[in-house]
Each structure stands twice: as structure tokens, then as C-alpha cells.
Write a protein that holds these residues in place. Structure first.
Motif, PDB file in Angstrom:
ATOM      1  N   ASN A  41       0.935  -1.141   0.480  1.00 27.43           N
ATOM      2  CA  ASN A  41      -0.074  -0.106  -0.126  1.00 27.43           C
ATOM      3  C   ASN A  41       0.792   1.202  -0.001  1.00 27.43           C
ATOM      4  O   ASN A  41       0.320   2.409   0.541  1.00 27.43           O
ATOM      5  N   LEU A 151      -7.431   7.449 -11.251  1.00 29.42           N
ATOM      6  CA  LEU A 151      -8.205   7.419 -10.315  1.00 29.42           C
ATOM      7  C   LEU A 151      -9.679   8.077 -10.957  1.00 29.42           C
ATOM      8  O   LEU A 151     -10.656   7.992 -10.499  1.00 29.42           O
ATOM      9  N   GLU A 391      -2.926  10.306  -2.921  1.00 36.54           N
ATOM     10  CA  GLU A 391      -3.996   8.878  -2.866  1.00 36.54           C
ATOM     11  C   GLU A 391      -4.808   8.254  -2.160  1.00 36.54           C
ATOM     12  O   GLU A 391      -5.841   8.095  -2.089  1.00 36.54           O
ATOM     13  N   LYS A 392      -4.696   9.306  -0.293  1.00 35.24           N
ATOM     14  CA  LYS A 392      -5.632   7.875   0.425  1.00 35.24           C
ATOM     15  C   LYS A 392      -6.731   9.040   0.520  1.00 35.24           C
ATOM     16  O   LYS A 392      -7.859   8.921   0.632  1.00 35.24           O
ATOM     17  N   LYS A 395      -8.626   8.463  -3.733  1.00 36.01           N
ATOM     18  CA  LYS A 395      -9.787   7.409  -3.693  1.00 36.01           C
ATOM     19  C   LYS A 395     -10.752   7.454  -2.588  1.00 36.01           C
ATOM     20  O   LYS A 395     -12.318   7.568  -2.902  1.00 36.01           O
ATOM     21  N   LYS A 396     -10.739   8.777  -1.328  1.00 38.29           N
ATOM     22  CA  LYS A 396     -11.589   8.971  -0.820  1.00 38.29           C
ATOM     23  C   LYS A 396     -12.943   9.373  -1.799  1.00 38.29           C
ATOM     24  O   LYS A 396     -14.804   9.611  -2.101  1.00 38.29           O
TER      25      LYS A 396
END
Length: 715
Positions: A41, A151, A391-392, A395-396
Motif C-alpha cells: 500500500n 483515479l 492517494e488517500k 481514493k475517498k
């Protein structure tokens, strides 16, 4: 044999010198590092940067920082900035330009105001060194942008204002660099400011006035030479970077401006855009990230406490300054915590512009080695922090948008939409397919289906083989945009009957057909049976006349008669119009009555559409001049019509399309008959169109019979 082994070992002497071996090593790193780190990850970007640290001259010294590496690194950096400008939603950017300006101001002022006192009072540097180092804190490089792009949230408003703020803050910092350099050399006079202003004005004029005109001409004249389009785009990017350097700013500014200039001419769903992103994300951008890692010298941390203190101080100030800017942006614009984290992640990475500022200052002896080494450590730390944060948050946001789109899909089933394109002449197929690829929902798993109806005669099998051979190139055209294309050939006495049956069999949502012609094979489809297609194909029907390429369009004129917004297919139509507007980067002007406009605005808000909607009031629909006066040759006209029997049907609109065809020869026109909610009997739904003329004749005879009977009774 001994000579062979000697030669073999020489090839692996460090640093490597064989260009083929070097390129192979780089490709293996690009391939394997993201895959391996994904297991634990860690963002792939970090893997590439760390790989650069390991193989670089300050690591295992496997690869030297030579001119070839510098070239690919420069290409990758310019590519990042170019794609950021190219993917920017121009309608969203224009609508939020004030937000971009304010964020640019925040992300420039706060790091500068925090950094200057720290460098001047805490680290004890002089004014020029402190101001130059503090201005370095204000810069940021969109190292984490590939995460956002991958994304699929590049059009999010938080991304748009961050990308917009990047160009503003980096330009301001690089101008400060030029000013400080001029000051240190004693050249900061009136001539310096005049030269800088004039050069930037000339650069802007070339990029926004000359380049788009040349690009339009090139894409139009060489429409079939798809590979030449990509080479042309690359040429523009590097020429723009060169012009920016000549104008006195960094090449990255030129690459970003090239993206903005070409943005309206390259739809996001086009094959050209797919090629640009694929090659950049596969090769050039990873090469740049590896080269960033090659700059990092871990040994500077061990060289003494001063270097460690400077590196730690610079890193803390850089990260804190960007976080404060993101926090104030969140408070002012009432963004969520996730959006704040996304803004912080995108804007906190320091690489290209930072390095440019520090290297220039170091070579001019304004900055010392401690600042240089500290900055290189800062680059590594901020790139790692930015990658994790981006990235965190991304993604949300992607999950939230997925949930929203799933909710909408449950209402209108757009996620499973299926587009059918019946073919008559393959000459018009390319433009119809381009249009389908622009409006197609990218999350739909269904393909675009090409259909041809072959007459039931002795030549039927031969004609099917000819058709399959002719449509092969269109399957390739769809594949270039990563869209699956399927082909169907049907034998039927009546083309219109075949279209209606096939649309039911494959459960298509949208049927796209070419414009009716007076002669040739199309006449057989649209001559006596055009009414049959319109009234019996119970799908959203798009009848398209494309006279020219989409890059020439400047507005989308959407004509909506009264009550047309009440049809069940109108929501789908508005989504497609909005998507088309975004892809072509053009505004929508709605020609309608005021109540209709209010309803459309409310529907657009409910569907969360980002399109810019203008309004032109129409009071008298029978007055054709009132509609046509302001329409220009560069307008794409979309006419929302209704089938007989629907709520919004009015007979006065039947002749308007003919008037449009005669009055607007040069315009691209789309007539849309959205799906409606008319109640049909089972017999009507499966009516065979071949019986339509006979049915009409029988009805006419019965009517005449009834008339004669009534006359005889009277007599």
C-alpha cells in the motif's frame, strides 16, 4: 571464451554506459517498482523516486546523471505540466478562476511569510538568500497529479483550483527569481522590467492566438493522419517550453500554457488524448520521477548537524506552509476535509521549480551548500508526503463520486447504456462514431454497436462480407479510445424495420443515425420510413449532420421547446449535452422559455452537472428569425424535438428542422427525439414497418368508403 567474459563484465561496469542496457534497467524499474510497492500500500510514485535514490550517483552508482537522463527527465517534467493543462476542465476553470487566483495567492503568501523569518532570523541568512529560499517554499510541482488522473477525478473542483493555482504561484516565484538575480547583478532597472513585460506579452500572444489557429488548420487538413496529430502536439509542447525560456520564465510554464492552448481542440475521450496520456504515464513521467530520486544524496544527513538542521527546518516549513494554505482555502470555500487533504497533497510536492530556484541561486553564490543539500532532502520528503496524502484523499473522493454515480445510475441506468449506430454509407460513420465516443458514459461496460441492414436477396451473403471488411477500420478507431466496438449485420426487407428490431434486441438506450439525404441508399432508410423510425424506435434518437470537425465549434446552442423537459428521456439528453460541452470545452446556450430554462437549471443541479448554462429567451416559436438571428457558423445546434403523442409535441415544430437545414448549411446539427413515456399496445410495439404503406392505404380506403356511405344515406 575469456575475451567474451571480459567484454561481458565490462558492459556491467558501474556506472553503466551501454545505452541499451540503461534503457532496459529503467524500463524494468518502471514496470516492477509500482507493482511491488502496491503490495504494501505504498504509492507507485514513491517507488520510482526511491528507485532513483538507490541506482543514482549518490546510491549504488548504477546510473550516472548524464545528458540522456537529463533529456528524458526534462521531457517527463514538461509532460506532467502539459497533461495538467490539457486535462483541466476549462468550463470549470473559467467558472472558478477567482478561486484559483485566491488559492494561488494563499499558497504563495503563506509559505513566503513563514519561510522568510525562519531563514532570516533562525538560520541567519542574509536578505537575498532568505527571500530566495522562502520563495522556493511557495513553489510546488504536480508530482502527484498522475494519481489524480489515474483515479479519474481530474475534473474535481479542488483539483481544478489547485492546478490553476500552480501556474500562478510558480510564475510568480520564477519572476521573483529573475528579479533577485537582476538585483544581485545590479541589472534591476527600467530596461529589465520592460524586457520582461514585453517578452511575456509576446509569448502569451503566440500561445493563445497563433498556436490554436495553426492547430485547427493542421487537424482539419490532416484529419486522417492520426499519428501526425501526436507528433504535432509534442512539437507544440517543446516549442512552447523553448519560447517560455526565451521570455524569461521556466520551460514548465510554457508546457502548461501549451496544454491550456490545445485544451479545447483535444477532447478528453479522443484517441489522441488516449495516446498522449498512455505514452506519458508509461514512459516519460516515470523517467522524471526516477531522475528526481537520483538527485537525493542521503550522505548529506551524515555530513554534520548543520546540514541536518537546515534540511529538517526547510522540510517542516515547506510542509506547514502548504498545509496552512490548504486550510485557509478549505475555510473560505467551505470544502470538506478530504478536499483540503487533496489540495494539500497536490500542492505540497517540491521538485522542478524548487530545484530550478535553488540551483540558480547556488550557481550565483547567493545560497550555500547547506541550503542546496537541505533542499534535495526536502524534495524527497515532500514528494513522499504529497504522494501519500494525495492517494488517500483521491481514493475517498473517487469512492464518493462512484457512489453518487451509482445512485444516479439506479435512477436512469446510464451505467449500462448501449449506443447503436445504424450504417448506410461508411463515409459518414467516422464522424458518427466520434460523436458516440464523446457522449458515451466511460463507466458503461456495454460496447458501441455498428449495425447494417442487408436486403434479403441473392447477394445478401456477399454484402455481409463486404460490410464486415468495411467496418474493420471503425473497430480500430474505437480501440484507439479504449472503447469496445461490436458489429452486427442483419438481413431484412426494410432497413427501418431492422433498426427498430435490433434496438430492442440489444436493449440500446441511444440510436445515432446520419442525416437524411435526397438520393442514394440513405433515401431508402429516411425517405418514406423516417417517420417510422422516429415514431417506433422507442429510444433516444439522435439524427446528426456533421459538416465539419468538432474543433471548430465555439458554442453549443440547445433549443428546447416548451414542456420538453417533462419527458423521461430528457435527463439522459441533458447529461449527454453536458458531457459534449465538457469534452469540446464550449459553453451551452439554451434557447427556451423562461419556465423551461428554470426547470433545466434545476435538473442540471440535481444531476450535479458542471456545464456552464447560458440562456436566450424565446417568446414566439413561430418566429423563426427570433431563433436564428444570433446563431453563428461556429455553433453546434442541438434541437430537442418530440414524437407525436408525447406531452411536449406541437405541430409547429415539425417544419423547423427543414428551415434549420436550409438556413444553416455550414453548421453541425443534431436533432434529438428523447425517449418518451407514451403507452403503446403490444401490437404497436412489434409493428412490422413493411406493412406500414399497406396499412395506410387500407385506412384511406375505409375513410373514403365511410364518406361515400354517408353521402348515399343523405340522398
Amino acid at each position: 571464451m575469456i575475451e567474451f567474459f571480459k567484454h561481458f563484465l565490462q558492459e556491467f561496469e558501474l556506472p553503466l554506459s551501454n545505452p541499451v542496457l540503461i534503457f532496459s534497467l529503467i524500463l524494468f524499474i518502471i514496470l516492477l517498482s509500482p507493482i511491488l510497492l502496491k503490495k504494501i500500500n505504498i504509492p507507485g510514485i514513491i517507488g520510482l523516486i526511491i528507485s532513483g535514490v538507490i541506482i543514482g550517483p549518490h546510491g549504488l552508482n548504477i546510473l550516472a546523471k548524464n545528458s540522456a537522463v537529463d533529456l528524458f527527465s526534462t521531457i517527463g517534467l514538461l509532460y506532467i505540466m502539459f497533461i495538467a493543462g490539457l486535462e483541466l476542465d476549462m468550463n470549470e476553470f473559467k467558472a472558478n478562476r477567482n478561486k484559483s487566483l485566491l488559492f494561488g495567492l494563499f499558497t504563495f503568501i503563506f509559505p513566503l511569510c513563514i519561510g522568510f523569518p525562519v531563514c532570516f532570523y533562525l538560520l541567519q541568512y542574509d536578505f537575498n538568500a532568505s527571500f530566495l529560499t522562502a520563495s522556493m517554499f511557495a513553489t510546488h510541482t504536480l508530482v502527484a497529479y498522475p494519481i489524480v488522473s489515474k483515479l479519474g477525478i481530474a475534473k474535481n473542483q479542488a483539483v481544478a483550483i489547485t492546478v490553476g493555482g500552480t501556474i500562478l504561484t510558480d510564475t510568480a516565484v520564477l519572476i521573483i527569481l529573475a528579479v533577485i538575480m537582476g538585483s544581485s547583478q545590479g541589472n534591476l532597472n527600467q530596461a529589465f522590467w520592460i524586457k520582461l513585460g514585453v517578452s511575456l506579452a509576446i509569448f502569451s500572444a503566440i500561445m493563445f492566438l497563433v498556436i490554436p489557429r495553426i492547430a485547427k488548420w493542421f487537424f482539419k487538413k490532416l484529419e486522417s493522419e492520426k499519428h501526425a496529430h501526436y507528433i504535432f502536439v509534442l512539437s507544440v509542447v517543446f516549442f512552447a517550453a523553448f519560447l517560455a525560456e526565451v521570455a524569461g520564465v521556466e520551460p514548465i510554464i510554457g508546457a502548461f500554457v501549451a496544454g491550456l492552448a490545445l485544451n479545447p481542440l483535444i477532447p478528453h475521450s479522443s484517441a489522441l488524448m488516449n495516446r498522449i496520456e498512455f505514452i506519458g504515464n508509461s514512459l516519460f513521467i516515470p523517467f522524471f520521477l526516477i531522475s528526481v530520486g537520483m538527485l537525493v544524496d542521503i550522505s548529506v544527513i551524515l555530513s554534520g548537524p548543520t546540514a541536518l538542521i537546515v534540511a529538517g527546518t526547510l522540510s517542516v516549513v515547506a510542509i506547514f506552509g502548504k498545509w496552512i494554505a490548504a486550510f485557509f482555502t478549505q475555510v473560505v470555500f467551505k470544502y470538506t476535509k478530504t478536499e483540503r487533504q487533496l489540495i494539500f497533497g497536490l500542492s505540497s510536492a517540491h521538485a522542478a521549480a524548487t530545484l530550478a530556484v535553488i540551483l540558480v541561486g547556488f550557481k550565483a553564490k547567493i545560497l550555500d551548500e547547506n541550503i542546496l543539500n537541505g533542499t534535495i532532502i526536502l524534495i524527497l520528503i515532500t514528494c513522499i508526503v504529497a504522494s501519500f496524502a494525495t492517494e488517500k484523499a483521491a481514493k475517498k473522493i473517487a469512492i464518493c463520486e462512484e457512489e453518487v454515480s451509482t445512485e444516479d445510475a439506479n435512477k436512469d441506468q446510464t451505467l449500462e447504456e448501449h449506443i447503436l449506430i445504424p450504417l448506410a454509407k461508411t463515409s459518414a460513420t467516422s464522424s458518427l462514431l466520434d460523436f458516440a465516443l464523446l457522449i458515451k458514459d466511460k463507466k458503461s461496460k456495454n460496447p458501441v454497436t455498428l449495425l447494417t441492414i442487408v436486403p434479403n436477396n441473392d447477394q445478401a451473403e456477399i454484402n455481409i462480407l463486404k460490410y464486415k471488411k468495411a467496418v474493420d477500420k471503425f473497430v480500430i478507431q474505437g480501440s484507439a479510445s479504449e472503447v469496445k466496438i461490436t458489429t452486427i449485420a442483419r438481413i431484412d426487407h426494410n432497413p427501418a424495420s431492422g433498426i427498430a428490431r435490433t434496438s430492442k434486441e440489444i436493449m440500446s438506450d441511444i440510436v445515432i443515425i446520419g442525416w437524411p439525404r435526397k438520393t442514394g441508399f440513405l433515401d431508402k432508410i429516411f425517405g418514406e420510413n423516417v417517420d417510422s423510425i422516429i415514431n417506433n424506435v422507442d429510444k433516444s434518437l439522435f439524427i446528426c449532420r456533421f459538416q465539419k470537425t468538432f474543433i471548430e465549434e465555439k458554442r453549443l446552442v440547445f433549443i428546447c421547446p416548451p414542456f420538453s423537459e417533462r419527458g423521461i428521456g430528457f435527463h439522459l439528453l441533458l447529461q449527454k449535452i453536458s458531457r459534449l460541452s465538457q469534452e469540446l470545452s464550449i459553453p451551452i446556450v439554451i434557447y427556451a422559455e423562461y419556465k423551461t430554462h428554470q426547470s433545466i437549471t434545476q435538473i442540471a443541479a440535481n444531476l450535479r452537472l458542471n456545464a456552464k448554462l447560458g440562456f436566450k429567451s424565446i417568446l414566439d416559436w413561430e418566429d423563426f428569425d427570433a431563433i436564428s438571428d444570433e446563431i453563428k457558423p461556429t455553433d453546434l445546434i442541438v434541437f430537442n424535438l418530440s414524437r407525436k403523442g408525447s406531452v411536449s409535441y406541437q405541430s409547429i415544430f415539425d417544419k423547423l428542422p427543414q428551415k434549420f437545414e436550409k438556413s444553416f448549411d455550414d453548421n453541425n446539427i443534431i436533432l434529438v427525439y428523447p425517449q418518451d413515456d407514451r403507452k403503446e399496445s403490444a401490437m404497436d410495439a412489434y409493428e412490422d414497418f413493411t406493412a406500414t404503406p399497406l396499412k395506410k392505404s387500407i385506412e384511406a380506403i375505409e375513410q373514403i368508403g365511410r364518406g361515400l356511405g354517408s353521402i348515399l344515406k343523405k340522398n
